[in-house]
Motif scaffolding. Structure first.
Motif, PDB file in Angstrom:
ATOM      1  N   ASP A  74       0.828  -1.211   0.000  1.00 29.29           N
ATOM      2  CA  ASP A  74       0.000   0.000   0.000  1.00 29.29           C
ATOM      3  C   ASP A  74       0.861   1.260   0.000  1.00 29.29           C
ATOM      4  O   ASP A  74       0.783   2.061  -0.921  1.00 29.29           O
ATOM      5  N   ILE A  75       1.667   1.439   1.037  1.00 35.24           N
ATOM      6  CA  ILE A  75       2.493   2.649   1.157  1.00 35.24           C
ATOM      7  C   ILE A  75       3.846   2.266   1.747  1.00 35.24           C
ATOM      8  O   ILE A  75       3.912   1.502   2.707  1.00 35.24           O
ATOM      9  N   VAL A  76       4.902   2.829   1.178  1.00 29.55           N
ATOM     10  CA  VAL A  76       6.224   2.772   1.788  1.00 29.55           C
ATOM     11  C   VAL A  76       6.763   4.198   1.833  1.00 29.55           C
ATOM     12  O   VAL A  76       6.723   4.913   0.832  1.00 29.55           O
ATOM     13  N   VAL A  77       7.230   4.580   3.014  1.00 27.58           N
ATOM     14  CA  VAL A  77       7.904   5.867   3.197  1.00 27.58           C
ATOM     15  C   VAL A  77       9.397   5.562   3.251  1.00 27.58           C
ATOM     16  O   VAL A  77       9.824   4.642   3.958  1.00 27.58           O
ATOM     17  N   TYR A  78      10.173   6.319   2.482  1.00 28.03           N
ATOM     18  CA  TYR A  78      11.623   6.127   2.419  1.00 28.03           C
ATOM     19  C   TYR A  78      12.327   7.192   3.241  1.00 28.03           C
ATOM     20  O   TYR A  78      11.810   8.308   3.406  1.00 28.03           O
ATOM     21  N   ASP A  79      13.530   6.855   3.719  1.00 24.96           N
ATOM     22  CA  ASP A  79      14.325   7.871   4.402  1.00 24.96           C
ATOM     23  C   ASP A  79      15.029   8.724   3.346  1.00 24.96           C
ATOM     24  O   ASP A  79      14.876   8.493   2.145  1.00 24.96           O
ATOM     25  N   ARG A  80      15.795   9.689   3.782  1.00 28.03           N
ATOM     26  CA  ARG A  80      16.410  10.623   2.830  1.00 28.03           C
ATOM     27  C   ARG A  80      17.520   9.991   1.994  1.00 28.03           C
ATOM     28  O   ARG A  80      17.974  10.580   1.013  1.00 28.03           O
ATOM     29  N   PRO A  84      13.955   2.012   2.527  1.00 27.55           N
ATOM     30  CA  PRO A  84      12.607   1.876   3.101  1.00 27.55           C
ATOM     31  C   PRO A  84      12.641   2.147   4.606  1.00 27.55           C
ATOM     32  O   PRO A  84      13.495   1.608   5.318  1.00 27.55           O
ATOM     33  N   TRP A  85      11.752   3.002   5.067  1.00 21.56           N
ATOM     34  CA  TRP A  85      11.722   3.440   6.463  1.00 21.56           C
ATOM     35  C   TRP A  85      10.455   2.954   7.158  1.00 21.56           C
ATOM     36  O   TRP A  85      10.506   2.438   8.260  1.00 21.56           O
ATOM     37  N   MET A  86       9.277   3.121   6.516  1.00 19.16           N
ATOM     38  CA  MET A  86       8.007   2.705   7.107  1.00 19.16           C
ATOM     39  C   MET A  86       7.163   1.992   6.058  1.00 19.16           C
ATOM     40  O   MET A  86       6.982   2.501   4.956  1.00 19.16           O
ATOM     41  N   THR A 111      10.463  -8.728   2.296  1.00 12.70           N
ATOM     42  CA  THR A 111      11.061  -8.211   1.067  1.00 12.70           C
ATOM     43  C   THR A 111      11.560  -6.784   1.239  1.00 12.70           C
ATOM     44  O   THR A 111      12.646  -6.437   0.773  1.00 12.70           O
ATOM     45  N   ILE A 112      10.776  -5.947   1.912  1.00 14.75           N
ATOM     46  CA  ILE A 112      11.066  -4.512   1.943  1.00 14.75           C
ATOM     47  C   ILE A 112      11.993  -4.106   3.091  1.00 14.75           C
ATOM     48  O   ILE A 112      12.800  -3.206   2.935  1.00 14.75           O
ATOM     49  N   GLN A 113      11.878  -4.738   4.254  1.00 12.48           N
ATOM     50  CA  GLN A 113      12.758  -4.463   5.401  1.00 12.48           C
ATOM     51  C   GLN A 113      12.706  -3.013   5.880  1.00 12.48           C
ATOM     52  O   GLN A 113      13.641  -2.236   5.676  1.00 12.48           O
ATOM     53  N   HIS A 125      -5.524   2.425  14.146  1.00 13.48           N
ATOM     54  CA  HIS A 125      -4.194   2.698  13.600  1.00 13.48           C
ATOM     55  C   HIS A 125      -3.170   2.139  14.581  1.00 13.48           C
ATOM     56  O   HIS A 125      -3.184   2.501  15.761  1.00 13.48           O
ATOM     57  N   PHE A 126      -2.295   1.288  14.086  1.00 14.62           N
ATOM     58  CA  PHE A 126      -1.252   0.700  14.906  1.00 14.62           C
ATOM     59  C   PHE A 126       0.077   0.925  14.212  1.00 14.62           C
ATOM     60  O   PHE A 126       0.174   0.791  12.990  1.00 14.62           O
ATOM     61  N   CYS A 127       1.101   1.259  14.991  1.00 13.55           N
ATOM     62  CA  CYS A 127       2.430   1.468  14.420  1.00 13.55           C
ATOM     63  C   CYS A 127       3.453   0.859  15.367  1.00 13.55           C
ATOM     64  O   CYS A 127       3.382   1.061  16.581  1.00 13.55           O
ATOM     65  N   ALA A 128       4.396   0.120  14.794  1.00 10.93           N
ATOM     66  CA  ALA A 128       5.444  -0.523  15.582  1.00 10.93           C
ATOM     67  C   ALA A 128       6.810  -0.021  15.161  1.00 10.93           C
ATOM     68  O   ALA A 128       7.079   0.164  13.979  1.00 10.93           O
ATOM     69  N   ASP A 129       7.658   0.179  16.168  1.00 13.13           N
ATOM     70  CA  ASP A 129       9.071   0.422  15.938  1.00 13.13           C
ATOM     71  C   ASP A 129       9.706  -0.962  15.871  1.00 13.13           C
ATOM     72  O   ASP A 129       9.792  -1.665  16.882  1.00 13.13           O
ATOM     73  N   ALA A 130      10.105  -1.371  14.679  1.00 18.14           N
ATOM     74  CA  ALA A 130      10.649  -2.708  14.457  1.00 18.14           C
ATOM     75  C   ALA A 130      12.127  -2.647  14.083  1.00 18.14           C
ATOM     76  O   ALA A 130      12.659  -3.570  13.468  1.00 18.14           O
ATOM     77  N   ARG A 131      12.784  -1.572  14.480  1.00 27.06           N
ATOM     78  CA  ARG A 131      14.211  -1.455  14.152  1.00 27.06           C
ATOM     79  C   ARG A 131      15.041  -2.525  14.864  1.00 27.06           C
ATOM     80  O   ARG A 131      16.068  -2.935  14.365  1.00 27.06           O
TER      81      ARG A 131
END
Length: 147
Positions: A74-80, A84-86, A111-113, A125-131
């Motif tokens: 659906d959506i991937v947000v990338y870092d600068r 792939p970031w989110m 695949t995306i990591q 809405h749920f969000c996890a820090d999976a770093r």
């Protein structure tokens, strides 16, 4: 669960051929306004307008290979640095966020990591820090895009 208020967001809509279309500013095209697309568009607007995530570093509905199967995230947000970031999985409002939705996201994650995962149906809405995969942390707010 993370509280997100979409009430201030105005989507660009138009009628065409008996259907309601919504303009996607990331893909730069008009799309049929399905329930899942509405969630995706509200979330994109919230991320870019309210949280100031850079629109130029967001990808929507792109094909990826999950094993031997072609899928679309659906959506991937990338870092600068364009990593792939989110990873965000959107569901229609009537679809509850369940273990099955999380498993779908995790299949894409292989695949995306991404360091952050998000699931949304427009109400939940749920969000996890999976770093750190050995200590995944479900967040109370969405992470700031501050790098």
């Amino acid at each position: 669960m993370i509280p997100i208020d979409f009430s201030h967001i105005q989507l660009r809509l138009k009628q065409e051929g008996g259907k309601v279309l919504v303009f996607d500013p990331v893909r730069k095209k008009w799309l049929v306004l399905t329930p899942e697309e509405q969630v995706r568009q509200y979330l994109l607007a919230y991320l870019t307008e309210t949280l100031q995530y850079p629109q130029s570093l967001i990808a929507v509905e792109k094909k990826i290979m999950v094993g031997a199967m072609a899928k679309r995230f659906d959506i991937v947000v990338y870092d600068r640095t364009h990593n792939p970031w989110m990873l965000i999985e959107c569901k229609a409002p009537e679809i509850p966020i369940t273990q099955a939705a999380l498993m779908q996201l995790l299949n894409y994650q292989r695949t995306i990591q991404c360091g952050y995962w998000m699931l949304s149906n427009g109400h939940q809405h749920f969000c996890a820090d999976a770093r750190n995969v050995s200590a995944i942390n479900w967040l109370q707010t969405l992470p700031a895009y501050d790098f």
